[in-house]
Design a protein around this motif. Structure first.
Motif, mmCIF file in Angstrom:
data_model
loop_
_atom_site.group_PDB
_atom_site.id
_atom_site.type_symbol
_atom_site.label_atom_id
_atom_site.label_comp_id
_atom_site.label_asym_id
_atom_site.label_seq_id
_atom_site.Cartn_x
_atom_site.Cartn_y
_atom_site.Cartn_z
ATOM 1 N N PHE A 118 36.698 60.000 76.973
ATOM 2 C CA PHE A 118 36.081 60.057 75.649
ATOM 3 C C PHE A 118 37.111 60.372 74.573
ATOM 4 O O PHE A 118 38.095 61.070 74.826
ATOM 5 C CB PHE A 118 34.982 61.119 75.627
ATOM 6 C CG PHE A 118 33.881 60.868 76.621
ATOM 7 C CD1 PHE A 118 32.910 59.911 76.381
ATOM 8 C CD2 PHE A 118 33.824 61.579 77.811
ATOM 9 C CE1 PHE A 118 31.905 59.668 77.297
ATOM 10 C CE2 PHE A 118 32.820 61.350 78.733
ATOM 11 C CZ PHE A 118 31.855 60.388 78.479
ATOM 12 N N SER A 119 36.871 59.877 73.364
ATOM 13 C CA SER A 119 37.780 60.145 72.245
ATOM 14 C C SER A 119 37.369 61.366 71.448
ATOM 15 O O SER A 119 38.197 61.967 70.760
ATOM 16 C CB SER A 119 37.846 58.927 71.312
ATOM 17 O OG SER A 119 36.549 58.572 70.860
ATOM 18 N N SER A 120 36.099 61.747 71.519
ATOM 19 C CA SER A 120 35.647 62.881 70.717
ATOM 20 C C SER A 120 34.445 63.551 71.359
ATOM 21 O O SER A 120 33.804 62.999 72.247
ATOM 22 C CB SER A 120 35.296 62.429 69.291
ATOM 23 O OG SER A 120 34.253 61.478 69.312
ATOM 24 N N LEU A 121 34.182 64.738 70.892
ATOM 25 C CA LEU A 121 33.035 65.538 71.314
ATOM 26 C C LEU A 121 32.279 65.925 70.054
ATOM 27 O O LEU A 121 32.869 66.481 69.119
ATOM 28 C CB LEU A 121 33.533 66.771 72.072
ATOM 29 C CG LEU A 121 32.513 67.730 72.679
ATOM 30 C CD1 LEU A 121 33.154 68.547 73.794
ATOM 31 C CD2 LEU A 121 31.931 68.683 71.652
ATOM 32 N N CYS A 122 30.999 65.629 70.013
ATOM 33 C CA CYS A 122 30.229 65.766 68.775
ATOM 34 C C CYS A 122 29.016 66.664 68.972
ATOM 35 O O CYS A 122 28.492 66.778 70.077
ATOM 36 C CB CYS A 122 29.742 64.397 68.302
ATOM 37 S SG CYS A 122 30.980 63.094 68.328
ATOM 38 N N TRP A 123 28.575 67.267 67.891
ATOM 39 C CA TRP A 123 27.338 68.054 67.912
ATOM 40 C C TRP A 123 26.812 68.176 66.484
ATOM 41 O O TRP A 123 27.554 68.111 65.519
ATOM 42 C CB TRP A 123 27.563 69.435 68.525
ATOM 43 C CG TRP A 123 28.379 70.363 67.686
ATOM 44 C CD1 TRP A 123 27.924 71.388 66.896
ATOM 45 C CD2 TRP A 123 29.814 70.360 67.519
ATOM 46 N NE1 TRP A 123 28.978 72.015 66.263
ATOM 47 C CE2 TRP A 123 30.135 71.395 66.637
ATOM 48 C CE3 TRP A 123 30.841 69.567 68.037
ATOM 49 C CZ2 TRP A 123 31.451 71.668 66.260
ATOM 50 C CZ3 TRP A 123 32.142 69.833 67.662
ATOM 51 C CH2 TRP A 123 32.432 70.881 66.789
ATOM 52 N N GLY A 124 25.497 68.341 66.381
ATOM 53 C CA GLY A 124 24.858 68.368 65.076
ATOM 54 C C GLY A 124 24.424 69.756 64.645
ATOM 55 O O GLY A 124 24.479 70.715 65.411
ATOM 56 N N GLU A 125 23.966 69.818 63.402
ATOM 57 C CA GLU A 125 23.515 71.076 62.807
ATOM 58 C C GLU A 125 22.041 70.985 62.446
ATOM 59 O O GLU A 125 21.589 69.996 61.870
ATOM 60 C CB GLU A 125 24.320 71.387 61.535
ATOM 61 C CG GLU A 125 23.814 72.611 60.794
ATOM 62 C CD GLU A 125 24.655 72.972 59.587
ATOM 63 O OE1 GLU A 125 25.247 74.057 59.596
ATOM 64 O OE2 GLU A 125 24.723 72.154 58.639
ATOM 65 N N ARG A 126 21.310 72.000 62.830
ATOM 66 C CA ARG A 126 19.986 72.268 62.286
ATOM 67 C C ARG A 126 19.861 73.776 62.123
ATOM 68 O O ARG A 126 20.515 74.541 62.833
ATOM 69 C CB ARG A 126 18.877 71.740 63.201
ATOM 70 C CG ARG A 126 18.665 70.234 63.093
ATOM 71 C CD ARG A 126 17.392 69.789 63.756
ATOM 72 N NE ARG A 126 16.198 70.296 63.082
ATOM 73 C CZ ARG A 126 14.958 69.992 63.459
ATOM 74 N NH1 ARG A 126 14.752 69.206 64.507
ATOM 75 N NH2 ARG A 126 13.916 70.478 62.808
ATOM 76 N N ILE A 127 18.988 74.197 61.214
ATOM 77 C CA ILE A 127 18.768 75.623 60.978
ATOM 78 C C ILE A 127 17.431 76.052 61.573
ATOM 79 O O ILE A 127 17.370 76.950 62.419
ATOM 80 C CB ILE A 127 18.809 75.946 59.470
ATOM 81 C CG1 ILE A 127 20.126 75.469 58.848
ATOM 82 C CG2 ILE A 127 18.624 77.451 59.261
ATOM 83 C CD1 ILE A 127 21.373 76.109 59.399
ATOM 84 N N ALA A 128 16.359 75.410 61.149
ATOM 85 C CA ALA A 128 15.010 75.783 61.596
ATOM 86 C C ALA A 128 14.698 75.119 62.939
ATOM 87 O O ALA A 128 13.794 74.293 63.065
ATOM 88 C CB ALA A 128 13.981 75.400 60.534
ATOM 89 N N PHE A 129 15.470 75.485 63.944
ATOM 90 C CA PHE A 129 15.367 74.904 65.280
ATOM 91 C C PHE A 129 16.057 75.883 66.222
ATOM 92 O O PHE A 129 16.725 76.825 65.765
ATOM 93 C CB PHE A 129 16.049 73.528 65.301
ATOM 94 C CG PHE A 129 15.573 72.607 66.390
ATOM 95 C CD1 PHE A 129 14.288 72.100 66.395
ATOM 96 C CD2 PHE A 129 16.432 72.224 67.409
ATOM 97 C CE1 PHE A 129 13.855 71.236 67.387
ATOM 98 C CE2 PHE A 129 16.022 71.359 68.410
ATOM 99 C CZ PHE A 129 14.724 70.866 68.408
ATOM 100 N N ASP A 130 15.923 75.676 67.537
ATOM 101 C CA ASP A 130 16.514 76.640 68.465
ATOM 102 C C ASP A 130 17.838 76.166 69.049
ATOM 103 O O ASP A 130 18.248 76.586 70.132
ATOM 104 C CB ASP A 130 15.531 76.985 69.591
ATOM 105 C CG ASP A 130 15.134 75.773 70.418
ATOM 106 O OD1 ASP A 130 15.574 74.651 70.088
ATOM 107 O OD2 ASP A 130 14.378 75.950 71.399
ATOM 108 N N VAL A 168 27.523 68.487 59.431
ATOM 109 C CA VAL A 168 27.307 69.732 58.706
ATOM 110 C C VAL A 168 26.766 69.383 57.316
ATOM 111 O O VAL A 168 27.201 68.404 56.702
ATOM 112 C CB VAL A 168 28.622 70.528 58.584
ATOM 113 C CG1 VAL A 168 28.509 71.624 57.537
ATOM 114 C CG2 VAL A 168 28.994 71.130 59.923
ATOM 115 N N VAL A 169 25.832 70.173 56.838
ATOM 116 C CA VAL A 169 25.237 69.953 55.513
ATOM 117 C C VAL A 169 25.797 71.014 54.561
ATOM 118 O O VAL A 169 25.406 72.184 54.627
ATOM 119 C CB VAL A 169 23.698 70.047 55.570
ATOM 120 C CG1 VAL A 169 23.096 69.827 54.182
ATOM 121 C CG2 VAL A 169 23.137 69.043 56.572
ATOM 122 N N PRO A 170 26.725 70.659 53.674
ATOM 123 C CA PRO A 170 27.363 71.671 52.811
ATOM 124 C C PRO A 170 26.387 72.435 51.941
ATOM 125 O O PRO A 170 26.624 73.613 51.624
ATOM 126 C CB PRO A 170 28.335 70.840 51.962
ATOM 127 C CG PRO A 170 28.598 69.618 52.755
ATOM 128 C CD PRO A 170 27.319 69.330 53.480
#
Length: 290
Positions: free
Chosen positions: A25-37, A62-64
């Motif tokens: 793989f070339s990258s490792l990714c993950w997302g952002e949420r706040i109102a979630f676990d 990421v949501v600035p």
């Protein structure tokens, strides 16, 4: 990373990170949420920096507007330091007002203009400018000169064009894997970056996936969407589920990735719909061919 799946623990997250880092793989990714676990995105960045040595670490996204821009710049610079300059920051406006409300942010700021203003502040921090009037500028300096690589998380031509001023590429998403639409969006980006007199943009897209035989992969995607898209009425999610994301066999995924390569995608970010690490092992074998 399977960050939107339930019942995660340190062992699962570390195993995923190390398997991805050790594969093709070339990258490792993950997302952002706040109102979630899900795990908090920037805290997880520190762990991923320690657990990996090779792949780029990509926040998607990421949501600035959910953060103070000066503190966010410091956090991301620290992440870039810890991973040795492997950080790519995917940035977007987010799609959920509940996340804005959860941190006291104004949903009226959910615009590309407001996002670009915060990006400009972060870039000033990364350049070493004293933006706070304190005795010293905010540090540490990022390893990458001028700050981490920035890519925009968007699916619309208008927002792609507006991001050419500050981003180095795209980290989009396709819900229905419409390759003609993705190819057209890539062309918009290429033209916008050329008009901005910038190097050709990094072109990445993403989609939910599930590997397997028969009906189970599609059912897996459906279960994931029901959980993840919890701000949307269930009947709407149910109507979307048969055509959202991708589900199929290893050979079928190989074919799909080949088609994305043909339209010029530099990367495809596969969004897991299960925390079963066998899904990563199977994709790793396919990734070796690209």
């Amino acid at each position: 990373m399977p960050v939107m799946e339930p019942d995660l623990d340190r062992g699962t997250l570390k195993a995923w990170a190390q398997l991805i880092d050790g594969g093709a793989f070339s990258s490792l990714c993950w997302g952002e949420r706040i109102a979630f676990d899900n795990p908090e995105s920037l805290t997880l960045l520190g762990a991923l920096a320690a657990w990996t040595d090779r792949v780029r670490l990509v926040t998607t996204v990421v949501v600035p507007q959910l953060h103070d821009p000066v503190l966010l710049a410091k956090q991301l610079a620290t992440g870039d330091l810890l991973c040795g300059g492997r950080l790519t920051v995917g940035i977007g406006v987010g799609g959920r007002h509940e996340d804005y409300h959860a941190v006291g942010a104004d949903p009226a700021t959910q615009t590309m203009r407001q996002m670009a203003e915060r990006v400009a502040v972060m870039k000033r921090v990364w350049a070493g400018e004293n933006v706070t009037g304190a005795t010293l500028p905010v540090g540490p300096p990022p390893v990458q000169a001028g700050g981490p690589q920035l890519v925009v998380g968007t699916i619309g031509p208008k927002t792609v064009r507006s991001a050419a001023a500050w981003a180095e590429g795209l980290a989009g998403i396709t819900l229905d894997l419409d390759l003609d639409k993705e190819s057209a969006l890539f062309d918009v980006a290429r033209q916008a970056w050329q008009e901005a007199d910038k190097p050709a943009p990094h072109l990445a897209t993403s989609f939910w996936f599930a590997l397997g035989d028969g009906d189970e992969p599609r059912a897996q995607v459906h279960r994931h969407l029901r959980r993840y898209m919890n701000w949307i009425p269930a009947e709407v999610v149910d109507a979307m589920a048969p055509t959202t994301g991708w589900a199929g066999t290893d050979d079928e995924l190989r074919t799909v990735l080949g088609r994305f390569a043909e339209i010029g995608a530099d990367e495809v970010h596969l969004i897991p719909t299960s925390s079963d690490i066998d899904q990563v092992r199977r994709v790793a074998a396919i990734a070796e061919e690209f």
